[in-house]
Motif scaffolding. Structure first.
Motif, PDB file in Angstrom:
ATOM      1  N   ALA A 115       0.835  -1.202   0.000  1.00 21.26           N
ATOM      2  CA  ALA A 115       0.000   0.000   0.000  1.00 21.26           C
ATOM      3  C   ALA A 115       0.868   1.249   0.000  1.00 21.26           C
ATOM      4  O   ALA A 115       0.524   2.248  -0.642  1.00 21.26           O
ATOM      5  CB  ALA A 115      -0.949  -0.011   1.196  1.00 21.26           C
ATOM      6  N   ALA A 116       1.992   1.205   0.698  1.00 25.85           N
ATOM      7  CA  ALA A 116       2.910   2.354   0.713  1.00 25.85           C
ATOM      8  C   ALA A 116       3.495   2.584  -0.678  1.00 25.85           C
ATOM      9  O   ALA A 116       3.664   3.738  -1.103  1.00 25.85           O
ATOM     10  CB  ALA A 116       4.022   2.136   1.735  1.00 25.85           C
ATOM     11  N   LEU A 117       3.789   1.511  -1.399  1.00 26.35           N
ATOM     12  CA  LEU A 117       4.260   1.671  -2.779  1.00 26.35           C
ATOM     13  C   LEU A 117       3.188   2.330  -3.636  1.00 26.35           C
ATOM     14  O   LEU A 117       3.472   3.269  -4.381  1.00 26.35           O
ATOM     15  CB  LEU A 117       4.642   0.310  -3.385  1.00 26.35           C
ATOM     16  N   TYR A 118       1.958   1.831  -3.532  1.00 26.12           N
ATOM     17  CA  TYR A 118       0.865   2.432  -4.287  1.00 26.12           C
ATOM     18  C   TYR A 118       0.728   3.915  -3.949  1.00 26.12           C
ATOM     19  O   TYR A 118       0.532   4.751  -4.831  1.00 26.12           O
ATOM     20  CB  TYR A 118      -0.463   1.728  -4.001  1.00 26.12           C
ATOM     21  N   ALA A 119       0.821   4.243  -2.670  1.00 25.67           N
ATOM     22  CA  ALA A 119       0.684   5.638  -2.231  1.00 25.67           C
ATOM     23  C   ALA A 119       1.787   6.519  -2.808  1.00 25.67           C
ATOM     24  O   ALA A 119       1.573   7.697  -3.069  1.00 25.67           O
ATOM     25  CB  ALA A 119       0.677   5.717  -0.709  1.00 25.67           C
ATOM     26  N   GLY A 120       2.964   5.927  -3.033  1.00 22.99           N
ATOM     27  CA  GLY A 120       4.084   6.675  -3.601  1.00 22.99           C
ATOM     28  C   GLY A 120       3.967   6.889  -5.095  1.00 22.99           C
ATOM     29  O   GLY A 120       4.752   7.636  -5.690  1.00 22.99           O
ATOM     30  N   GLY A 121       3.005   6.213  -5.712  1.00 27.11           N
ATOM     31  CA  GLY A 121       2.769   6.385  -7.138  1.00 27.11           C
ATOM     32  C   GLY A 121       3.770   5.642  -8.010  1.00 27.11           C
ATOM     33  O   GLY A 121       4.623   4.884  -7.528  1.00 27.11           O
ATOM     34  N   VAL A 122       3.638   5.896  -9.293  1.00 31.51           N
ATOM     35  CA  VAL A 122       4.470   5.194 -10.282  1.00 31.51           C
ATOM     36  C   VAL A 122       5.958   5.425 -10.027  1.00 31.51           C
ATOM     37  O   VAL A 122       6.763   4.506 -10.176  1.00 31.51           O
ATOM     38  CB  VAL A 122       4.078   5.610 -11.721  1.00 31.51           C
ATOM     39  N   THR A 123       6.327   6.622  -9.599  1.00 34.95           N
ATOM     40  CA  THR A 123       7.751   6.901  -9.359  1.00 34.95           C
ATOM     41  C   THR A 123       8.307   6.006  -8.266  1.00 34.95           C
ATOM     42  O   THR A 123       9.397   5.434  -8.421  1.00 34.95           O
ATOM     43  CB  THR A 123       7.964   8.387  -9.010  1.00 34.95           C
ATOM     44  N   ALA A 124       7.595   5.857  -7.165  1.00 33.89           N
ATOM     45  CA  ALA A 124       8.063   4.999  -6.077  1.00 33.89           C
ATOM     46  C   ALA A 124       8.179   3.548  -6.540  1.00 33.89           C
ATOM     47  O   ALA A 124       9.151   2.858  -6.218  1.00 33.89           O
ATOM     48  CB  ALA A 124       7.125   5.090  -4.873  1.00 33.89           C
ATOM     49  N   ILE A 125       7.202   3.117  -7.307  1.00 35.19           N
ATOM     50  CA  ILE A 125       7.200   1.729  -7.783  1.00 35.19           C
ATOM     51  C   ILE A 125       8.334   1.506  -8.775  1.00 35.19           C
ATOM     52  O   ILE A 125       9.066   0.515  -8.682  1.00 35.19           O
ATOM     53  CB  ILE A 125       5.835   1.359  -8.395  1.00 35.19           C
ATOM     54  N   THR A 126       8.511   2.414  -9.719  1.00 37.43           N
ATOM     55  CA  THR A 126       9.564   2.222 -10.726  1.00 37.43           C
ATOM     56  C   THR A 126      10.953   2.400 -10.122  1.00 37.43           C
ATOM     57  O   THR A 126      11.902   1.755 -10.583  1.00 37.43           O
ATOM     58  CB  THR A 126       9.370   3.140 -11.941  1.00 37.43           C
ATOM     59  N   ASP A 127      11.082   3.233  -9.108  1.00 37.76           N
ATOM     60  CA  ASP A 127      12.375   3.314  -8.407  1.00 37.76           C
ATOM     61  C   ASP A 127      12.718   1.957  -7.800  1.00 37.76           C
ATOM     62  O   ASP A 127      13.869   1.507  -7.856  1.00 37.76           O
ATOM     63  CB  ASP A 127      12.337   4.371  -7.305  1.00 37.76           C
ATOM     64  N   LYS A 128      11.711   1.284  -7.229  1.00 35.05           N
ATOM     65  CA  LYS A 128      11.930  -0.033  -6.632  1.00 35.05           C
ATOM     66  C   LYS A 128      12.255  -1.052  -7.719  1.00 35.05           C
ATOM     67  O   LYS A 128      13.119  -1.914  -7.526  1.00 35.05           O
ATOM     68  CB  LYS A 128      10.669  -0.411  -5.855  1.00 35.05           C
ATOM     69  N   ILE A 129      11.582  -0.960  -8.866  1.00 36.73           N
ATOM     70  CA  ILE A 129      11.869  -1.876  -9.977  1.00 36.73           C
ATOM     71  C   ILE A 129      13.304  -1.679 -10.460  1.00 36.73           C
ATOM     72  O   ILE A 129      14.011  -2.655 -10.729  1.00 36.73           O
ATOM     73  CB  ILE A 129      10.848  -1.701 -11.120  1.00 36.73           C
ATOM     74  N   SER A 130      13.750  -0.440 -10.549  1.00 36.67           N
ATOM     75  CA  SER A 130      15.144  -0.173 -10.948  1.00 36.67           C
ATOM     76  C   SER A 130      16.121  -0.806  -9.970  1.00 36.67           C
ATOM     77  O   SER A 130      17.105  -1.446 -10.370  1.00 36.67           O
ATOM     78  CB  SER A 130      15.396   1.332 -11.032  1.00 36.67           C
ATOM     79  N   GLU A 131      15.845  -0.637  -8.686  1.00 33.66           N
ATOM     80  CA  GLU A 131      16.697  -1.222  -7.652  1.00 33.66           C
ATOM     81  C   GLU A 131      16.722  -2.746  -7.756  1.00 33.66           C
ATOM     82  O   GLU A 131      17.790  -3.366  -7.726  1.00 33.66           O
ATOM     83  CB  GLU A 131      16.172  -0.808  -6.276  1.00 33.66           C
TER      84      GLU A 131
END
Length: 116
Positions: A32-48
């Motif tokens: 839920a925290a990832l969703y709240a962070g939006g696409v940028t938060a999610i894609t930053d995690k995908i990059s990592e």
């Protein structure tokens, strides 16, 4: 209590769990925290996670599997954030099955594979 899927399609079961997390409290749920962070938060995690997969490719199999699972999980979160699920990706892979990668890429780009 073990909440692991014990039968059926683990991707479909994970899709359902991820969909439920979209309305969860971000303070109580990592997803839920990832969703709240939006696409940028999610894609930053995908990059990592992508970088960790590349690094793990040079190590033992267990570590590689662990990192690929992390990457796939975060990709599934991204899909869910866009209202999509793993079935859409499975359908795309099924469409490509049995088609040369060169032919499929040329069809997507509308160009000749010699130029790609």
């Amino acid at each position: 209590m073990n909440n692991s899927p014990n039968d059926g399609d683990v991707f479909a079961q994970l899709d359902a769990a991820l969909a439920k997390r979209r309305t969860a409290d971000p303070a109580q749920s990592y997803t839920a925290a990832l969703y709240a962070g939006g696409v940028t938060a999610i894609t930053d995690k995908i990059s990592e996670e992508s970088a960790e997969v590349v690094e793990a490719a040079h190590g033992d199999d267990h570590h590689l599997i662990h990192e690929v699972a992390d990457l796939w999980f975060h990709c599934m979160v991204l899909l869910q954030s866009r209202g999509l699920d793993s079935a859409a990706v499975q359908s795309e892979l099924a469409r490509r099955f049995g088609v040369s990668g060169h032919v499929e890429k040329a069809a997507r780009s509308g160009g000749d594979t010699a130029q790609d």
